[in-house]
Design a protein around this motif. Structure first.
Motif, PDB file in Angstrom:
ATOM      1  N   GLY A 102      46.532  61.566  30.205  1.00 61.67           N
ATOM      2  CA  GLY A 102      46.082  62.936  29.959  1.00 61.67           C
ATOM      3  C   GLY A 102      45.656  63.677  31.201  1.00 61.67           C
ATOM      4  O   GLY A 102      45.207  64.826  31.110  1.00 61.67           O
ATOM      5  N   ALA A 103      45.789  63.037  32.394  1.00 57.92           N
ATOM      6  CA  ALA A 103      45.331  63.698  33.617  1.00 57.92           C
ATOM      7  C   ALA A 103      46.341  64.715  34.136  1.00 57.92           C
ATOM      8  O   ALA A 103      45.983  65.587  34.925  1.00 57.92           O
ATOM      9  CB  ALA A 103      45.047  62.649  34.699  1.00 57.92           C
ATOM     10  N   LEU A 104      47.601  64.599  33.722  1.00 62.68           N
ATOM     11  CA  LEU A 104      48.635  65.530  34.171  1.00 62.68           C
ATOM     12  C   LEU A 104      49.143  66.360  33.001  1.00 62.68           C
ATOM     13  O   LEU A 104      48.983  65.993  31.838  1.00 62.68           O
ATOM     14  CB  LEU A 104      49.796  64.762  34.819  1.00 62.68           C
ATOM     15  N   ASP A 105      49.805  67.462  33.319  1.00 62.06           N
ATOM     16  CA  ASP A 105      50.380  68.349  32.311  1.00 62.06           C
ATOM     17  C   ASP A 105      51.505  67.608  31.576  1.00 62.06           C
ATOM     18  O   ASP A 105      52.479  67.172  32.201  1.00 62.06           O
ATOM     19  CB  ASP A 105      50.941  69.592  33.014  1.00 62.06           C
ATOM     20  N   PRO A 106      51.401  67.463  30.239  1.00 60.46           N
ATOM     21  CA  PRO A 106      52.420  66.685  29.514  1.00 60.46           C
ATOM     22  C   PRO A 106      53.772  67.378  29.418  1.00 60.46           C
ATOM     23  O   PRO A 106      54.765  66.754  29.024  1.00 60.46           O
ATOM     24  CB  PRO A 106      51.798  66.511  28.124  1.00 60.46           C
ATOM     25  N   THR A 107      53.847  68.661  29.776  1.00 61.01           N
ATOM     26  CA  THR A 107      55.098  69.419  29.606  1.00 61.01           C
ATOM     27  C   THR A 107      55.961  69.450  30.860  1.00 61.01           C
ATOM     28  O   THR A 107      57.044  70.023  30.840  1.00 61.01           O
ATOM     29  CB  THR A 107      54.793  70.870  29.184  1.00 61.01           C
ATOM     30  N   LEU A 108      55.482  68.848  31.945  1.00 55.47           N
ATOM     31  CA  LEU A 108      56.230  68.853  33.202  1.00 55.47           C
ATOM     32  C   LEU A 108      56.459  67.425  33.698  1.00 55.47           C
ATOM     33  O   LEU A 108      55.580  66.561  33.533  1.00 55.47           O
ATOM     34  CB  LEU A 108      55.483  69.636  34.279  1.00 55.47           C
ATOM     35  N   PRO A 109      57.601  67.133  34.336  1.00 54.62           N
ATOM     36  CA  PRO A 109      57.820  65.803  34.901  1.00 54.62           C
ATOM     37  C   PRO A 109      56.756  65.442  35.937  1.00 54.62           C
ATOM     38  O   PRO A 109      56.239  66.315  36.644  1.00 54.62           O
ATOM     39  CB  PRO A 109      59.210  65.927  35.561  1.00 54.62           C
ATOM     40  N   VAL A 110      56.445  64.156  35.997  1.00 57.83           N
ATOM     41  CA  VAL A 110      55.378  63.685  36.884  1.00 57.83           C
ATOM     42  C   VAL A 110      55.666  64.048  38.335  1.00 57.83           C
ATOM     43  O   VAL A 110      54.815  64.591  39.048  1.00 57.83           O
ATOM     44  CB  VAL A 110      55.204  62.159  36.727  1.00 57.83           C
ATOM     45  N   GLY A 111      56.875  63.751  38.804  1.00 60.13           N
ATOM     46  CA  GLY A 111      57.204  64.024  40.203  1.00 60.13           C
ATOM     47  C   GLY A 111      57.145  65.495  40.549  1.00 60.13           C
ATOM     48  O   GLY A 111      56.680  65.881  41.635  1.00 60.13           O
ATOM     49  N   VAL A 112      57.588  66.333  39.621  1.00 64.07           N
ATOM     50  CA  VAL A 112      57.565  67.781  39.855  1.00 64.07           C
ATOM     51  C   VAL A 112      56.130  68.267  40.045  1.00 64.07           C
ATOM     52  O   VAL A 112      55.847  69.094  40.930  1.00 64.07           O
ATOM     53  CB  VAL A 112      58.242  68.523  38.682  1.00 64.07           C
ATOM     54  N   GLN A 113      55.203  67.757  39.241  1.00 67.60           N
ATOM     55  CA  GLN A 113      53.803  68.183  39.354  1.00 67.60           C
ATOM     56  C   GLN A 113      53.213  67.783  40.700  1.00 67.60           C
ATOM     57  O   GLN A 113      52.468  68.546  41.322  1.00 67.60           O
ATOM     58  CB  GLN A 113      52.981  67.575  38.222  1.00 67.60           C
ATOM     59  N   ILE A 114      53.541  66.569  41.164  1.00 69.39           N
ATOM     60  CA  ILE A 114      52.989  66.114  42.444  1.00 69.39           C
ATOM     61  C   ILE A 114      53.587  66.924  43.602  1.00 69.39           C
ATOM     62  O   ILE A 114      52.886  67.273  44.557  1.00 69.39           O
ATOM     63  CB  ILE A 114      53.225  64.602  42.635  1.00 69.39           C
ATOM     64  N   VAL A 115      54.877  67.243  43.494  1.00 67.29           N
ATOM     65  CA  VAL A 115      55.524  68.079  44.519  1.00 67.29           C
ATOM     66  C   VAL A 115      54.856  69.446  44.586  1.00 67.29           C
ATOM     67  O   VAL A 115      54.584  69.972  45.685  1.00 67.29           O
ATOM     68  CB  VAL A 115      57.034  68.220  44.227  1.00 67.29           C
ATOM     69  N   GLU A 116      54.575  70.045  43.424  1.00 69.53           N
ATOM     70  CA  GLU A 116      53.942  71.359  43.410  1.00 69.53           C
ATOM     71  C   GLU A 116      52.564  71.321  44.063  1.00 69.53           C
ATOM     72  O   GLU A 116      52.174  72.241  44.786  1.00 69.53           O
ATOM     73  CB  GLU A 116      53.842  71.885  41.977  1.00 69.53           C
ATOM     74  N   LYS A 117      51.819  70.243  43.809  1.00 69.36           N
ATOM     75  CA  LYS A 117      50.506  70.114  44.445  1.00 69.36           C
ATOM     76  C   LYS A 117      50.667  70.005  45.965  1.00 69.36           C
ATOM     77  O   LYS A 117      49.929  70.652  46.723  1.00 69.36           O
ATOM     78  CB  LYS A 117      49.760  68.896  43.921  1.00 69.36           C
ATOM     79  N   MET A 118      51.631  69.197  46.412  1.00 70.54           N
ATOM     80  CA  MET A 118      51.823  69.018  47.854  1.00 70.54           C
ATOM     81  C   MET A 118      52.181  70.347  48.517  1.00 70.54           C
ATOM     82  O   MET A 118      51.657  70.691  49.586  1.00 70.54           O
ATOM     83  CB  MET A 118      52.911  67.984  48.109  1.00 70.54           C
ATOM     84  N   ASP A 124      53.769  74.961  54.203  1.00 67.07           N
ATOM     85  CA  ASP A 124      55.012  75.053  54.975  1.00 67.07           C
ATOM     86  C   ASP A 124      55.958  73.887  54.698  1.00 67.07           C
ATOM     87  O   ASP A 124      56.956  73.700  55.398  1.00 67.07           O
ATOM     88  CB  ASP A 124      54.702  75.117  56.470  1.00 67.07           C
ATOM     89  N   THR A 125      55.675  73.075  53.670  1.00 65.50           N
ATOM     90  CA  THR A 125      56.543  71.950  53.309  1.00 65.50           C
ATOM     91  C   THR A 125      57.662  72.436  52.390  1.00 65.50           C
ATOM     92  O   THR A 125      57.410  73.104  51.385  1.00 65.50           O
ATOM     93  CB  THR A 125      55.735  70.858  52.568  1.00 65.50           C
ATOM     94  N   SER A 126      58.895  72.100  52.729  1.00 68.03           N
ATOM     95  CA  SER A 126      60.017  72.488  51.868  1.00 68.03           C
ATOM     96  C   SER A 126      60.043  71.594  50.632  1.00 68.03           C
ATOM     97  O   SER A 126      59.477  70.491  50.629  1.00 68.03           O
ATOM     98  CB  SER A 126      61.341  72.346  52.620  1.00 68.03           C
ATOM     99  N   ARG A 127      60.731  72.062  49.587  1.00 72.99           N
ATOM    100  CA  ARG A 127      60.815  71.268  48.357  1.00 72.99           C
ATOM    101  C   ARG A 127      61.524  69.935  48.620  1.00 72.99           C
ATOM    102  O   ARG A 127      61.116  68.894  48.098  1.00 72.99           O
ATOM    103  CB  ARG A 127      61.534  72.062  47.275  1.00 72.99           C
TER     104      ARG A 127
END
Length: 612
Positions: A102-118, A124-127
């Motif tokens: 329950g710590a992450l948004d259940p509607t988005l993939p795990v990796g995508v959420q971590i990338v968005e945080k980074m 200045d980090t590219s996707r």
């Protein structure tokens, strides 16, 4: 105090309640943490460890309130900062809690959420760069098939995998301070060892300091150079780790050291039932295969072979353990043993009856005889149901109608598990994890079952509560001749209370042995690796540098030829690449599946031995 402190607490006091009647949770806590240092905070549930960890990152929520003292990060008091300053600071401070689900948004993939945080923290980090870094870290914490799992949703991750993903989420910004609150508690021993090693590498590579909060003194010993012991909101002792273990000063610290299970210096508490005891539960060539939709395909499926041709017997009075890493098939096996699922192949027998064929009253009778006590002491209890009703409901389900007899039975079971009678009409709100788990034990015992399946029952509890409940389990087993099946990654607990141990890897049974033989003379390199990763206060019998696993298990979707362990085995031979090892006898009722052992048995003989 350290003069060049990254973190410094000065007389921090946190309380809860109304003005004039506030209860002190943290009482004048002072400590410091230098760059590149890992400092441990240990203590029982209720000592104030989690409140301290949240106070350090200014995440206290009402009704908790900091009433005095300072929290200085790089010399600045975070409780005197503006909201803008705090947002800037949070880029340099990360927090990982003990409850990953329950710590992450259940509607988005795990990796995508971590990338968005980074990308938010490092704009200045590219996707592409961010995705590459996230996948590297997911692989570093041993997420299986990390590149593929990057696109999975939180609901598709196990609890252990989610905890590892959250550690990646915390590390992504290369923080100056990482607050790790019981992060290894839900992890198996090999993954926990990898996480601790990763934290140590982080301190060296990025000058990150770690405040390592743990309920386990052996785990803190593995990670920390210095340990602070908390009791009732106070720091009662602070010493270098080695000195604290060898020469504790405070009575509470001495108690923690004494209660830590000894693995090789003390024998097991479990008694071994005689071979004449009847077999109460038996697996015969049991397999379970799931169909999983292929990604980016229309109608295509992958076959996940979660359990493969497992055979063993459990006798009346056994304390039988099933151990292995996350993903080895333990939980699937639990669902098959309890008939929550039917196997895709083989049989699960209760006595001489295949439980897969049971229906109606026969199935209800089996449910009466086999009960489970699950891992989560909080999520497993309905919060708006009184404790008495919780314990009475199973009796009503199984045909009890006399209200007076139901109440009498419930109160008797509450007394047996150490719950006061005045909790009968109370809700579980406010009860400790240990008290809640006693309710779960009482709920399982109220039907007077023959078999109890304990699925990670103690993993959410601190060391002191574990010690108390293990004593309770021993007492109940003696009184009722109960048969226990422990599903666990806690090998120290297994050593203390189990007489037989089954070791699983990638759905297969790799070793089955009695307690003494398994811990002192393991027959499989995988078993040895598990033992080498086990946190302990003793001198290790098996060294991690010789045994600890690297890489990740193969995918259960694409199993390799030969031995499934060969890619991680430090002793792999040429024939391991093509020939699957057979079950091999290692003395009476002990066997392992490894080419290092000579004279393989026939399949029928191996099954007979496994059932002995």
């Amino acid at each position: 105090m350290t003069t060049s402190s990254l973190l410094e607490l000065k007389n921090l006091t946190v309380s809860v309640g109304r003005t004039g009647s506030r209860k002190i949770i943290l009482d004048n806590v002072s400590m410091s943490l230098a760059p590149r240092e890992i400092v441990g905070i240990v203590g029982a549930s209720g000592a104030g460890k989690t409140v301290l960890s949240k106070a350090v990152v200014n995440w206290l929520e009402a009704p908790l309130e900091r009433t005095s003292g300072e929290v200085l990060i790089e010399g600045k008091d975070i409780y005197a900062m503006t909201e803008g300053d705090m947002r800037t600071l949070r880029r340099r401070v990360s927090y990982v809690g003990a409850n990953p689900m329950g710590a992450l948004d259940p509607t988005l993939p795990v990796g995508v959420q971590i990338v968005e945080k980074m990308r938010a923290v490092i704009p200045d980090t590219s996707r592409t760069e961010a995705e590459k870094r996230v996948i590297e870290l997911l692989e570093a914490v041993r997420i299986p098939s990390a590149r593929s799992r990057f696109h999975d949703y939180p609901s598709q991750f196990s609890g252990g995998m989610m905890q590892r993903a959250l550690i990646v989420d915390a590390l992504i910004s290369n923080p100056a301070l990482l607050v790790a609150d019981n992060v290894t508690q839900p992890l198996d021993v090999t993954v926990a060892a990898q996480v601790i090693r990763l934290m140590k590498e982080l301190t060296d590579s990025f000058n990150t300091a770690v405040l390592f909060v743990s309920s386990s003194l052996p785990v803190a010993r593995e990670a920390c150079s210095r340990i602070l012991v908390m009791e009732a909101g106070r720091i009662v002792e602070e010493q270098a780790t080695g000195k604290l273990i060898s020469a504790p000063i405070h009575p509470y610290t001495k108690e923690l050291v004494e209660q830590t299970p000894k693995i090789w210096l003390e024998g097991t508490m479990a008694t071994t039932p005689g071979e004449m005891q009847e077999v109460v539960l038996s697996l015969r060539d049991v397999s379970q295969t799931y169909k999983v939709k292929k990604k980016n395909s229309f109608g295509g499926v992958n076959l996940v072979r979660a359990v493969r041709n497992v055979t063993f017997d459990v006798r009346r009075g056994d304390s039988f353990a099933i151990v292995g890493e996350s993903g080895c098939g333990k939980s699937t096996l639990m669902r098959l043993l309890s008939r929550l699922e039917l196997p895709s192949g083989g049989q699960v027998l209760h006595g001489d009856k295949d439980i897969g064929t049971l229906k109606g009253k026969n199935l209800l009778s089996f449910r009466n005889k086999l009960q489970m006590v699950l891992q989560d002491p909080f999520g497993s209890l309905p919060p708006r149901t009184s404790i008495g009703k919780m314990l009475a409901d199973p009796l009503r389900t199984h045909g009890w109608r006399d209200a007076a007899k139901i109440r009498e039975r419930v109160l008797k079971v509450m007394e047996e598990v150490g719950l006061p009678a005045d909790l009968y009409e109370e809700l579980p709100l406010g009860l400790s994890a240990g008290q809640r788990q006693r309710i779960n034990v009482a709920r399982a015992l109220v039907l007077e079952p023959e078999i109890l399946i304990m699925d990670e029952t103690l993993s959410a509890l601190d060391q002191t509560e574990q010690f108390k409940l293990l004593d309770l389990f021993q007492k109940l087993q003696r009184e009722y001749n109960l048969t226990y099946i422990y599903i666990s990654h806690d090998l120290a607990m297994v050593r203390k209370v189990c007489n037989r141990v089954a070791v699983m890897y990638l759905g297969e049974l790799f070793e089955l042995a009695d307690n003494e033989r398994l811990f002192f003379d393991p027959g499989h390199p995988y078993t040895m690796a598990l033992l080498s990763a086990m946190p302990t206060l003793e001198e290790r019998r098996y060294q991690p540098e010789d045994c600890l696993l690297e890489g990740e298990p193969p995918s259960p979707i694409d199993l390799p030829a030969g031995c499934s362990f060969k890619s991680r085995c430090p002793r792999a031979m040429e024939k391991c690449a093509t020939l699957q090892p057979s079950l091999t006898v290692r003395g009476s009722a002990n066997f392992a599946a490894c080419h290092l052992i000579e004279a393989p048995m026939t399949e029928g003989a191996a099954r007979s031995r496994a059932s002995a």
